[in-house]
Design an enzyme around this catalytic site. Structure first.
Site, mmCIF file in Angstrom:
data_model
loop_
_atom_site.group_PDB
_atom_site.id
_atom_site.type_symbol
_atom_site.label_atom_id
_atom_site.label_comp_id
_atom_site.label_asym_id
_atom_site.label_seq_id
_atom_site.Cartn_x
_atom_site.Cartn_y
_atom_site.Cartn_z
ATOM 1 C CG HIS A 73 -3.428 0.817 -3.306
ATOM 2 N ND1 HIS A 73 -4.693 0.703 -3.393
ATOM 3 C CD2 HIS A 73 -3.554 2.383 -3.440
ATOM 4 C CE1 HIS A 73 -5.209 1.263 -4.679
ATOM 5 N NE2 HIS A 73 -4.525 1.873 -4.456
ATOM 6 C CG HIS A 123 -6.055 5.175 1.072
ATOM 7 N ND1 HIS A 123 -5.292 4.019 0.387
ATOM 8 C CD2 HIS A 123 -6.906 5.340 -0.011
ATOM 9 C CE1 HIS A 123 -4.964 4.560 -0.665
ATOM 10 N NE2 HIS A 123 -6.720 5.255 -1.105
ATOM 11 C CD GLU A 125 -0.104 5.696 -0.113
ATOM 12 O OE1 GLU A 125 0.705 6.582 0.419
ATOM 13 O OE2 GLU A 125 -0.826 5.713 -1.259
ATOM 14 C CB SER A 222 -6.897 8.633 -1.327
ATOM 15 O OG SER A 222 -6.746 9.786 -1.273
#
Length: 682
Positions: A73, A123, A125, A222
């Site tokens: 990520h 998230h 990332e 995700s």
């Protein structure tokens, strides 16, 4: 019940690299700490921890002496800084697609641009991406959230827009369209990874063929949830992390069930789910046979593969490779040699292509493929045979350099030396670029492939020359191409034969150089004036008789006609007046005035418009005589006396335009002081 497993199901390149790296470190007995769960799959994370890996929420939590693994990520710049401050050893397993976004984010900050990120703000990332810009940044999850940002966006001088690598493809396309229409200053980067594009496209297609879809992967993954959303648009779809979560009753009544898996799902879990779903997969294939068929076949550089187009962008297309779980990229330069070609004109989604593998597992995590190299391999056999047999081939000239030109012949690059490109040394060979040509292969040894264009041209010209000399005759018309210019004329190719069109035959006007009339490369209509078969010489004419100004003079200017014309030159014996382009007539000094004229320049100068009368034409000698004094506006003799001129002024009771001879004007000038008294007025 038939079960169809998606070809792209399972680990993507980035996840696979991170997992493999971590397992290798653990096998070497090295202390490993991952920043957050290595991947969004609890089973894999649990297995890693059982082998000694530590999952830490931050750098501060990492025990001294541990080697940090940065997951696929990615993380923000501040995390790298903190690792450096603590002097911890680290291994960066950030997915190459994510690293690419980090660079864009850093560039946005450096250029003072606002960064827009399409994705889930929570998230890891996305948090890592945000951590690489130093400027203003906004995260939006869908079009509705993006629209709310519009007032703020319109105030920005520059905007960079990126997407989380696992963002919903369809949603991203909608957001891109909105940005293009509303924010003309937005630079949009397509950053959804190719594996995501491929998985979502395959889920889209598969879900339309199946009664049910099973999406295997972590509930917090995700990309897994995006696959579930895509599949659910077309059929019943469920998400399971493991085989234990699968309710077999849910499959009752389904004839066809599709199975796909997120990028964080290991093959072992996919296998367990498939085993649980059915003892017999498809009608005549056991699970072991199906799994073997679904496993990726080894790829290597130079291998020819078949692939199906998954998505198309202006610079590249993404393909799924048949018989493999690999995703491939074909760049525009590897799709066509044509520099003006557009990817969307070359291929469409679902097109099937024959390609050559250029590179496997490159830095972007996907295979690089090429159609031009496939065509080159296919065409190489024909080129080799043509070299042996002397067969004439055809191709397109792609580029020119100092040594010559490069021709694409059936996908093979053939070099044609400058001396073999054109028939004349002074001819511009670079103008061949973009043309379709015929050539012969003169040398074919490994990568060295050489050809000749002028050998074919010479043969064709020989046939044309033979035909020309059989049928040539005076006054016969030809369509030719101007090949070169000299100071004395133009050489014109009239079908394998170059004829000379002398400078005097190019125009009825007097010209200093042929370039005033024609240019190299012009296509013109010419006719044969004379020819010499023995010496292979042809004289050509270009100017047409109907354009002959002497014919126009004969038809439009009878003897005795009067007209105005400009003075173009002056001599001691008279003045030349331009009647028509290319035709001048002489007004002799004796024909200028009824009074004696001692010097022409005292009366006339170049550029004067004068009225003249045509008194004689010698068409054989091309001489024309004109007269000013015989024209209807010749000088009145009554004004030759200054006293008579003054009397004329008195008679008019006002200003009078006087026409007088040179003598008269001189006399008037010498008597200027007396004019008021003579005329009775100032």
């Amino acid at each position: 019940m038939q079960i169809i497993l998606a070809k792209t199901a399972g680990f993507c390149f980035g996840v696979n690299r991170a997992v493999k790296l971590t397992y290798e470190l653990l096998e070497q007995g090295r202390p490993v700490a991952t920043l957050g769960p290595l991947i969004h799959n609890p089973q894999v994370v649990e297995d890693l921890e059982s082998k000694g890996a530590i999952t830490c929420d931050s750098v501060d939590d990492v025990p001294d002496g541990c080697e940090v693994v940065i997951r696929s990520h990615g993380v923000g710049q501040s995390v790298y800084d903190k690792i450096s401050t603590r002097r911890l050893a680290y291994h960066d397993a950030t997915c190459p697609f994510v690293t690419k976004i980090h660079k864009i984010a850093a560039r946005a900050g450096a250029e003072g641009a606002m960064l827009l990120v399409a994705g889930d703000a929570k998230h890891p990332e996305v948090q890592g991406i945000v951590g690489h810009t130093t400027g203003k940044v906004e995260v939006f999850a869908n079009l509705a959230e993006l629209e709310k940002l519009l007032p703020e966006l319109t105030q920005q001088k520059s905007i960079f827009a990126v997407a989380q690598t696992t963002f919903n493809v369809q949603s991203w396309e909608t957001c891109k369209e909105f940005l293009k229409n509303q924010c003309t200053n937005a630079k949009i980067f397509d950053t959804i990874c190719n594996a995501t594009w491929a998985r979502q496209q395959e889920a889209e297609d598969l879900s339309q063929k199946c009664d049910h879809m099973v999406v295997i992967g972590g509930h917090h993954s995700s990309n897994t949830q995006k696959l579930l959303q895509v599949a659910a648009r077309h059929t019943k779809a469920i998400n399971v992390e493991t085989a234990d979560e699968l309710d077999k009753d849910w499959l009752n009544g389904a004839r066809i069930v599709g199975v796909t898996a997120g990028a964080s799902t290991p093959s072992s879990i996919i296998e367990e789910v498939l085993n649980c779903m059915s003892e017999e997969i498809r009608d005549d294939m056991s699970f072991e046979e199906m799994l073997a068929a679904s496993e990726a076949k080894p790829l290597y550089a130079g291998k020819i593969v078949k692939a199906k187009v998954i998505s198309v962008s202006p610079t590249e297309c993404v393909v799924g490779i048949d018989g493999s779980k690999h995703t491939g990229i074909v760049k525009l330069s590897e799709m066509s040699h044509d520099p003006n070609a557009k990817m969307e004109d070359l291929v469409k989604v679902d097109d099937e292509l024959d390609l050559v593998v250029v590179k496997t597992n490159d830095q972007e995590g996907v295979d690089t493929l090429s159609r031009v190299r496939f065509e080159a391999q296919k065409g190489m056999k024909d080129v080799s045979e043509a070299a042996e047999n002397g067969t004439v081939m055809e191709g397109d000239v792609m580029e020119a350099n100092k040594g010559g030109v490069v021709v694409n012949v059936k996908g093979v690059r053939v070099f044609v030396p400058r001396s073999q490109a054109t028939m004349r040394r002074d001819e511009d060979y670079t103008k061949l670029v973009g043309q379709h040509v015929k050539l012969v292969i003169t040398e074919c040894a490994g990568r060295k492939i050489v050809g000749s264009i002028n050998k074919v041209t010479a043969e064709e010209n020989k046939a044309k020359r033979d035909e020309f000399w059989k049928n040539v005759e005076v006054d016969k018309q030809y369509t030719g191409v101007v090949k070169s210019l000299t100071s004395y004329g133009a050489f014109v190719d009239i079908g394998g034969v170059d004829g000379l069109c002398h400078i005097s035959e190019l125009s009825w006007n007097n010209i200093k150089h042929p370039s005033e009339v024609v240019s190299v490369g012009d296509t013109i209509e010419v006719y044969v004036k004379s020819y010499d078969p023995e010496n292979q010489k042809v004289s050509l004419g270009y100017k047409k008789e109907e354009d002959n100004p002497w014919e126009k003079l004969k038809n439009e200017y009878p003897i005795g006609s009067e007209f105005e014309a400009p003075v173009v030159s002056i001599t001691k014996f008279g003045a030349f007046v331009r009647i028509l382009p290319g035709i001048d007539g002489l007004v002799h000094i004796s024909e200028i005035s009824n009074e004696r004229v001692n010097k022409v320049s005292d009366v006339l100068k170049v550029g004067d418009m004068v009225k003249v009368k045509l008194i004689n034409v010698d068409f054989d000698r091309k001489r024309i005589s004109l007269s000013m004094k015989l024209a209807s506006t010749r000088l009145p003799r009554t004004l030759n006396n200054p006293r008579i001129a003054a009397g004329a002024c008195l008679a008019t009771g006002g200003p009078l335009l006087l026409y007088a001879s040179v003598h008269c004007w001189r006399t008037l000038a010498s008597s200027a002081a007396n004019l008021p008294a003579l005329c009775g007025k100032g």
